[in-house]
Write a protein that holds these residues in place. Structure first.
Motif, mmCIF file in Angstrom:
data_model
loop_
_atom_site.group_PDB
_atom_site.id
_atom_site.type_symbol
_atom_site.label_atom_id
_atom_site.label_comp_id
_atom_site.label_asym_id
_atom_site.label_seq_id
_atom_site.Cartn_x
_atom_site.Cartn_y
_atom_site.Cartn_z
ATOM 1 N N ASP A 74 -28.364 -1.719 -20.724
ATOM 2 C CA ASP A 74 -27.354 -0.666 -20.837
ATOM 3 C C ASP A 74 -26.679 -0.306 -19.524
ATOM 4 O OD1 ASP A 74 -27.885 -0.378 -23.582
ATOM 5 O OD2 ASP A 74 -29.589 0.939 -23.158
ATOM 6 N N ILE A 75 -26.997 -1.020 -18.447
ATOM 7 C CA ILE A 75 -26.351 -0.676 -17.178
ATOM 8 C C ILE A 75 -24.840 -0.928 -17.271
ATOM 9 C CG2 ILE A 75 -28.402 -1.164 -15.804
ATOM 10 C CD1 ILE A 75 -27.072 -3.782 -14.949
ATOM 11 N N GLY A 76 -24.088 -0.223 -16.432
ATOM 12 C CA GLY A 76 -22.640 -0.330 -16.476
ATOM 13 C C GLY A 76 -22.122 -1.588 -15.808
ATOM 14 N N ARG A 77 -20.855 -1.885 -16.068
ATOM 15 C CA ARG A 77 -20.163 -3.011 -15.436
ATOM 16 C C ARG A 77 -19.137 -2.467 -14.438
ATOM 17 N NH1 ARG A 77 -20.492 -7.881 -18.337
ATOM 18 N NH2 ARG A 77 -21.567 -7.714 -20.349
ATOM 19 N N ALA A 78 -18.795 -3.282 -13.457
ATOM 20 C CA ALA A 78 -17.777 -2.902 -12.478
ATOM 21 C C ALA A 78 -16.717 -3.988 -12.405
ATOM 22 C CB ALA A 78 -18.412 -2.702 -11.104
ATOM 23 N N ARG A 79 -15.444 -3.563 -12.317
ATOM 24 C CA ARG A 79 -14.363 -4.531 -12.144
ATOM 25 C C ARG A 79 -13.227 -3.893 -11.378
ATOM 26 N NH1 ARG A 79 -9.979 -4.755 -16.036
ATOM 27 N NH2 ARG A 79 -10.001 -2.985 -17.465
ATOM 28 N N ARG A 80 -12.454 -4.733 -10.720
ATOM 29 C CA ARG A 80 -11.289 -4.260 -9.965
ATOM 30 C C ARG A 80 -10.032 -4.365 -10.829
ATOM 31 N NH1 ARG A 80 -12.267 -2.984 -4.841
ATOM 32 N NH2 ARG A 80 -14.256 -3.691 -3.965
ATOM 33 N N VAL A 81 -9.135 -3.399 -10.631
ATOM 34 C CA VAL A 81 -7.858 -3.398 -11.338
ATOM 35 C C VAL A 81 -6.773 -3.810 -10.357
ATOM 36 C CG1 VAL A 81 -6.162 -1.946 -12.498
ATOM 37 C CG2 VAL A 81 -8.586 -1.642 -12.988
ATOM 38 N N ASP A 82 -6.080 -4.897 -10.676
ATOM 39 C CA ASP A 82 -5.103 -5.449 -9.744
ATOM 40 C C ASP A 82 -3.770 -4.711 -9.742
ATOM 41 O OD1 ASP A 82 -6.888 -7.434 -8.955
ATOM 42 O OD2 ASP A 82 -6.260 -8.775 -10.587
ATOM 43 N N ASP A 83 -3.442 -4.032 -10.834
ATOM 44 C CA ASP A 83 -2.109 -3.418 -10.935
ATOM 45 C C ASP A 83 -2.109 -1.917 -10.678
ATOM 46 O OD1 ASP A 83 -3.417 -2.647 -13.235
ATOM 47 O OD2 ASP A 83 -1.680 -2.943 -14.550
ATOM 48 N N ALA A 84 -3.173 -1.390 -10.073
ATOM 49 C CA ALA A 84 -3.243 0.056 -9.844
ATOM 50 C C ALA A 84 -2.099 0.537 -8.954
ATOM 51 C CB ALA A 84 -4.588 0.427 -9.225
ATOM 52 N N LYS A 85 -1.797 -0.223 -7.914
ATOM 53 C CA LYS A 85 -0.713 0.191 -7.010
ATOM 54 C C LYS A 85 0.612 0.246 -7.757
ATOM 55 C CE LYS A 85 -2.965 -1.784 -2.935
ATOM 56 N NZ LYS A 85 -4.106 -2.352 -3.675
ATOM 57 N N GLY A 86 0.878 -0.758 -8.584
ATOM 58 C CA GLY A 86 2.120 -0.781 -9.347
ATOM 59 C C GLY A 86 2.234 0.386 -10.307
ATOM 60 N N ARG A 87 1.108 0.749 -10.919
ATOM 61 C CA ARG A 87 1.133 1.891 -11.840
ATOM 62 C C ARG A 87 1.507 3.181 -11.101
ATOM 63 N NH1 ARG A 87 -3.975 1.464 -16.042
ATOM 64 N NH2 ARG A 87 -4.091 -0.810 -16.198
ATOM 65 N N TYR A 88 0.925 3.369 -9.918
ATOM 66 C CA TYR A 88 1.216 4.589 -9.181
ATOM 67 C C TYR A 88 2.644 4.590 -8.648
ATOM 68 C CZ TYR A 88 1.213 8.172 -5.597
ATOM 69 O OH TYR A 88 1.551 9.252 -4.822
ATOM 70 N N ILE A 89 3.123 3.465 -8.160
ATOM 71 C CA ILE A 89 4.511 3.392 -7.677
ATOM 72 C C ILE A 89 5.477 3.737 -8.800
ATOM 73 C CG2 ILE A 89 6.303 1.793 -6.875
ATOM 74 C CD1 ILE A 89 4.075 0.363 -5.269
ATOM 75 N N HIS A 90 5.230 3.196 -9.983
ATOM 76 C CA HIS A 90 6.090 3.495 -11.137
ATOM 77 C C HIS A 90 6.071 4.989 -11.436
ATOM 78 C CE1 HIS A 90 8.083 3.014 -15.008
ATOM 79 N NE2 HIS A 90 7.116 3.762 -15.535
ATOM 80 N N PHE A 91 4.878 5.579 -11.414
ATOM 81 C CA PHE A 91 4.774 7.014 -11.662
ATOM 82 C C PHE A 91 5.550 7.802 -10.618
ATOM 83 C CE2 PHE A 91 2.495 10.580 -9.713
ATOM 84 C CZ PHE A 91 2.784 11.572 -10.630
ATOM 85 N N ALA A 92 5.342 7.501 -9.343
ATOM 86 C CA ALA A 92 6.011 8.259 -8.280
ATOM 87 C C ALA A 92 7.524 8.157 -8.414
ATOM 88 C CB ALA A 92 5.552 7.754 -6.911
#
Length: 446
Positions: free
Chosen positions: A144-162
């Motif tokens: 039941d331990i959790g998994r970890a992964r990186r999100v490649d488009d996080a910067k793009g999501r924030y730029i779009h929001f800003a």
């Protein structure tokens, strides 16, 4: 009840010294993960960080803590604090983490936590997490331990929001802007967002090496920005701090424009457009009296709070305001964000400049600040502000100002220091009163 680990803005300290150790970071991850596992869905936390060398160590430790109690982890990499808050909410996460010590030197670091709504945690949640840190936290079974992964488009999501906060009818074409990212968390997203809106961008403080965050650059060290704006012939300079939740502006003449002037600019623009909620803004007791007078002349109210963006935000939420902030440039625009956002605030200022078509040196300097002086008095112990002689000196100073100025005298929340601030129309009087009060505090504390 006093908090043991959490201060006014999360947990912060010198790296590899208690409480900012890898062991504590892992324990915070375990405790926060256990506390926020509510409901029967798969639980998730997003983690961002600034560019400090220690960010990798603390990030890895927190991943171990969260996954050990069954929480999945989404790693954003270097991202502004407001981006972490926004993505926590938009990704339907149960918790958000920002690993940063904001404007502090690189050897410090910190942990800020956000709830599923993107707001910083309540006192109750922080106290509950502290209780878990000091206790035994049960681990989940191996499957039941959790998994970890990186999100490649996080910067793009924030730029779009800003960019979405900037009026669609306006562009930054033909405007040369210097942006100083403090070698911190905004070093990629801020220049990109400005460029995509059409600006000619000159970026400084965008070469982080783990140790140069806030080092001679950023909102707390604007000299290089001032020089670069003048030398390049730019119309404006923008400085963020290490985690990009603060903003300081420099006009085309190389003069610094602080948070009070920026709040006045944004509030006036919002009022003109009928967007200023509750007819006013929220600022702390440290904002200049000149701001209060300037707003009053326009029929705009000012509500003051204690020091700290947390108190500003609490007042905004409780009383329905959508503009608030601090003289230091921590500006909260609740129509868009749940915390201070340097880039979003900068875009609102830029929108006003484009609308006005006037030089920043004319348009952004909204009022002449009243002379203001702040001095700190260090003491070894006791409560000098409760001494009768100190009370008498303060009362005499207030009587002398006679409503033509202000005194703000308070103990620091982080060190044994009394902060003495006075402001008024007579700078000599202000200096004399501050020195008199400081002397009285020193005598009482001796």
């Amino acid at each position: 009840m006093a908090r043991k680990y959490f201060g006014t803005d999360g947990i912060r300290g010198a790296t590899n010294a208690h409480p900012m150790t890898a062991a504590m970071a892992m324990k915070v991850g375990m405790a926060a993960g256990a506390h926020f596992q509510r409901g029967d869905h798969r639980h998730r936390v997003v983690i961002g960080k600034d560019t400090r060398l220690s960010g990798y160590m603390l990030e890895s430790a927190m991943v171990a803590g969260f996954t050990s109690v069954g929480m999945d982890v989404v790693l954003l990499g270097p991202m502004p604090t407001p981006a972490v808050a926004m993505l926590t909410h938009s990704m339907r996460a149960d918790l958000g983490v920002m690993i940063s010590a904001s404007h502090n030197p690189y050897a410090d670091n910190g942990i800020k936590l956000f709830g599923p709504d993107g707001y910083k945690l309540s006192d109750e949640d922080e106290l509950a997490i502290e209780a878990l840190i000091d206790g035994d936290i049960p681990l989940v079974a191996g499957p039941d331990i959790g998994r970890a992964r990186r999100v490649d488009d996080a910067k793009g999501r924030y730029i779009h929001f800003a960019k979405s906060t900037f009026p669609e009818s306006l562009r930054l074409d033909g405007m040369r802007i210097v942006v100083d990212c403090a070698n911190g968390a905004g070093y990629q997203v801020a220049p990109s967002a400005l460029w995509e809106l059409g600006a000619d961008v000159i970026a400084i403080g965008v070469s982080p090496n783990g140790k140069n965050i806030n080092d001679g650059v950023g909102s707390t060290a604007p000299d290089l920005l001032c020089e670069t704006v003048v030398a390049s012939g730019a119309q404006l300079g923008i400085a963020l701090d290490g985690d990009a939740d603060r903003l300081i502006v420099v006009d085309e003449l190389g003069h610094v424009v602080d948070g009070d002037q920026l709040m006045a600019t944004i509030a006036s623009g919002y009022a003109r457009a009928g967007r200023l909620k509750n007819g006013g803004l929220v600022a702390t007791v440290m904002s200049n009296l000149g701001l209060e007078r300037h707003l009053a002349a326009q029929g705009i109210g000012l509500i003051r709070t204690g020091v700290g963006d947390r108190q500003v935000l609490e007042a905004m939420r409780a009383q329905g305001y959508n503009v608030g902030g601090e003289q230091s440039g921590h500006i909260i625009l609740s129509d868009y964000a749940t915390t201070g956002d340097g880039l979003v605030a900068a875009l609102q200022v830029l929108a006003e400049l484009v609308w006005a078509g006037a030089p920043a040196s004319e348009f952004l300097h909204r009022f002449d600040p009243v002379p203001q002086l702040l001095k700190n008095v260090r003491f070894k112990g006791g409560k000098p502000l409760q001494d009768e002689s100190v009370k008498a000196v303060i009362a005499a100073a207030e009587a002398e100002l006679a409503g033509q100025g202000r005194l703000v005298i308070r103990p620091s929340g982080t060190e044994p220091v009394i902060r003495v601030m006075a402001e008024g129309d007579d700078s000599d009087q202000v200096t004399r009163l501050v020195d008199r009060i400081c002397d009285a505090v020193r005598v009482a504390a001796a």
